[in-house]
Structures are given as structure tokens and as C-alpha cells.
Design an enzyme around this catalytic site. Sequence first.
Site, PDB file in Angstrom:
ATOM      1  N   HIS A 282     -13.886  12.821   3.378  1.00  0.00           N
ATOM      2  CA  HIS A 282     -13.115  11.583   3.365  1.00  0.00           C
ATOM      3  C   HIS A 282     -11.900  11.662   4.302  1.00  0.00           C
ATOM      4  CE1 HIS A 282     -10.832   8.303   1.093  1.00  0.00           C
ATOM      5  NE2 HIS A 282     -11.997   7.745   1.357  1.00  0.00           N
TER       6      HIS A 282
ATOM      7  N   LYS B  43      -9.599  11.573   7.668  1.00  0.00           N
ATOM      8  CA  LYS B  43      -9.536  10.795   8.915  1.00  0.00           C
ATOM      9  C   LYS B  43      -8.494  11.460   9.796  1.00  0.00           C
ATOM     10  CE  LYS B  43     -10.613   7.672   5.524  1.00  0.00           C
ATOM     11  NZ  LYS B  43     -10.265   7.791   4.094  1.00  0.00           N
TER      12      LYS B  43
ATOM     13  N   ASP C 177      -5.453  15.877  23.139  1.00  0.00           N
ATOM     14  CA  ASP C 177      -4.837  16.879  24.022  1.00  0.00           C
ATOM     15  C   ASP C 177      -3.983  17.889  23.270  1.00  0.00           C
ATOM     16  OD1 ASP C 177      -6.027  15.631  26.167  1.00  0.00           O
ATOM     17  OD2 ASP C 177      -4.250  14.479  26.718  1.00  0.00           O
TER      18      ASP C 177
ATOM     19  N   HIS D 271      -5.615  -0.820   0.575  1.00  0.00           N
ATOM     20  CA  HIS D 271      -6.392   0.414   0.688  1.00  0.00           C
ATOM     21  C   HIS D 271      -5.482   1.628   0.885  1.00  0.00           C
ATOM     22  CE1 HIS D 271      -9.423   3.148   2.770  1.00  0.00           C
ATOM     23  NE2 HIS D 271     -10.102   2.751   1.704  1.00  0.00           N
TER      24      HIS D 271
ATOM     25  N   LYS E 284      -2.824   4.791   0.446  1.00  0.00           N
ATOM     26  CA  LYS E 284      -2.817   5.938  -0.459  1.00  0.00           C
ATOM     27  C   LYS E 284      -1.468   6.638  -0.321  1.00  0.00           C
ATOM     28  CE  LYS E 284      -7.246   5.921   1.619  1.00  0.00           C
ATOM     29  NZ  LYS E 284      -7.920   5.107   0.690  1.00  0.00           N
TER      30      LYS E 284
ATOM     31  N   ASP F  48      10.922  10.292  -6.793  1.00  0.00           N
ATOM     32  CA  ASP F  48      12.398  10.304  -6.829  1.00  0.00           C
ATOM     33  C   ASP F  48      13.046   9.830  -5.530  1.00  0.00           C
ATOM     34  OD1 ASP F  48      12.196  11.363  -9.376  1.00  0.00           O
ATOM     35  OD2 ASP F  48      12.430  13.432  -8.707  1.00  0.00           O
TER      36      ASP F  48
END
Length: 400
Positions: A146, A148, A153, A318, A320, A325
Amino acid sequence: MFLPSIVIALILLIIVWFYFDFTLGRKKHRTSFSKRETPILFGNFDIFPHGEELFADYFHELKMAVSHIHILFYIVRDDEFSQQFFDILKAKAKQGVEVRLLVDRIGSHKMKNPVINGLRNAGVQFAFSNRIRLPFLFYSSQVRNHRKISIIDGKIGYLGGFNIGKEYIGHDPKLSPWRDYHLKITGESVPYLQREFLIDWNEYATDHVIVNSRYAPEQPKGTVPHQFVPTEAGFLEEKYYNLILNAKKSVIIGTPYFIPTKKLLHELIRAAKRGIKITIVVPFITDHMLVQEASYRYLRKMLVEGAQVFQFKNGFYHAKSIIIDDELCDIGTANFDKRSVFLNKEINCYFYDPAFVNRFMDIVHKDILDSKPLELDDLNKPNLLRSIKEGIAGAISYFL
């Protein structure tokens, strides 16, 4: 009676096979994965919450590559937007730039042979990660890569929640606009991100590579302290647990799928009982069947404990993230659900800089303003269809 007995026996046999396949496969996975995380590093970051802005920047940087492009995505579609992506990779490979593209076998199942052959014929090195393999066919079909990650370079990195497809730039009417968080990274940590890509590449590509200095040129330090933490096989649960355990004032969770493990739910409830302010941001609409119904049983418990739950209404949420704190935040690829904890390969970036956290908080507060509060009464209203869906979702929540 003979035929029904055979059918019942076959069903029981399949269930037993699934159980042992999954149990033994998970045991082997846990013993084969060595827990790792980078030291505290320094870098500079841009945050992209909109796909149009992200991919305008991303495609520009890809076109400017001179040495190599290494890319890992969970989902790469076969649509008009994906074709732009493929065309850039093929053009760079023809220019002599080393281009490696690694995609999840099931997440990117829509990439068919003509597309793959076109990439390879242009000089792009292509591989599927996490193919279904013996001896644990069922378990390996559930373990997905999952992550990405993109590295250009050895100097520029990208990490976050966006994949390659038209929905990610707002071209799916149901899910538009798509809201996500993606990072652009420069600084001394980019070679570490490069290393994580190469670990995954070496596991599944047919042409193994050796990590050397040409992939990881020395980079100047940036200003933001952070670390990368790749996880799989259940190790993410410990990381999330410790974040919640050590919270002193507040916990903010942004996730498209709120399906916590028993241990994480218990710690969130304990945090709420000791006076920690818990805020959870989830979508109002859903992109997968039953994931919303699966979340309701957990959201009810959090609402009872005084947590605030917001449903994002300006498109599909979508993103995440976890903020602790107002001092520490996590942005990455992992959802706050059992699949990301137990089954997926994920990678998150943890930030230890209050100035950066405050900058990110501005984005999160905007998302909360674009949301509506979810009340306990909303979830407790009698609804037979929802109750049936919740029952089904609860039984299979591990795999949603």
C-alpha cells in the site's frame, strides 16, 4: 442427500484451508519482517492536499529527471490520466534515464499486458509487487503493498495517499473533489526513502539491483526533524499504540476507514477517560462497500466516551494522519484500520517539529470546517438495512 453433503464438506474444507493458510502465512510473514525505522533526519517539505496541484508539480519534476526515477504505487489505473503518467515515463526512459515502476499486483490489476509491454518496450523497468504466491495463496492475496513512494535523481521524494488515476484529480463525480495528503521531500532523508523503495524492488523484480552511491547522492540537511517508519505484519499497531499512550492533551485522527484493532480502540477509550481530547475525521461518502458500516461500531464507542467525530462533506476524504498534542504528527500511507495494521505494507513519516505541526494543523482545521459533526443519535436511530450491513462488516472487518 448425497450431493448436499458433498457441498457442505467442500465448504468446510475450504474454510479450514483458509484458516490454516492465513494463520501459517501470517506467522511466516511476522518472522521474516525485521522491524526498522530511520533515525531522526532533517528535510524540507511541501504538503499537497489537492491532486491537481500535486500532479502538476510531480509531473514537472519527473520531466526534469536526469539520472533515475523510482516509483512505487498501490494503484495505477489504465485511464486518460494514467496515460499521461505512462507517456512521461516512456519519454524519460528513451532519453536514457533509468525508470523503475513497481505497482501492487492486485491494486493495479487494471494495468494490462499491452500497457506493460509498451512501458517495457520504451525501456521502463516494470514489476508487480506482492504477487499471489505458494504456499499461502489466500494470505498472500490479502497482503498488499500500500506504499506510495517516488524518488527522482536521489534528490526529491514523494510520499502520501494519492495514487495514479482520474479520481485522484477530481474526475470521478461521486468522489470529487478528492481530499488527501501527499508530501514532497528534499533533504538528507531522501536517500533513506530510496533505500525503502529498493528493498521492495529487490523482493519482486527479476533484475536485482545493488544499492550504491549513484542512487543516493549526499544531500544537504533540511530544517524539519522527522523519520520514516515502514511497517507490515502487525508492527504498525505498536507504533500507533505508543502514540496514543503518550498523548497528554489531544489526539486527532484523519482516516478514510476507522476500523481500529481491539488494542488501539481500548487505548483510545482509556485516553478519552483520562481527559485526552479525541477528534476523528472520516468521510461522509464512501469509496468501498461496507467500510463505513464497519466503522460505526467503533465510532459509537468513541462518541460515548466524549470523542468528537466529523464527517468530511466537501468530496471524498482519503487522508491519513495522526496529530498528538499539537507537537507530533504522522502523515503517510496507512489508514487507521485493521488492514493497514495487519495486512498491508505501509510507510509513514513522523514529524517532531512544532512549527511544521502547526502548519499541518491549518490544513486539518480546514477539513474539519468542511465536515459535519456525527452525533451518537445519528448512529442509534433504527435502521434495519444499516444493521444488517454492520453485522456483515463486523464479521469481515479484518479484510475491508
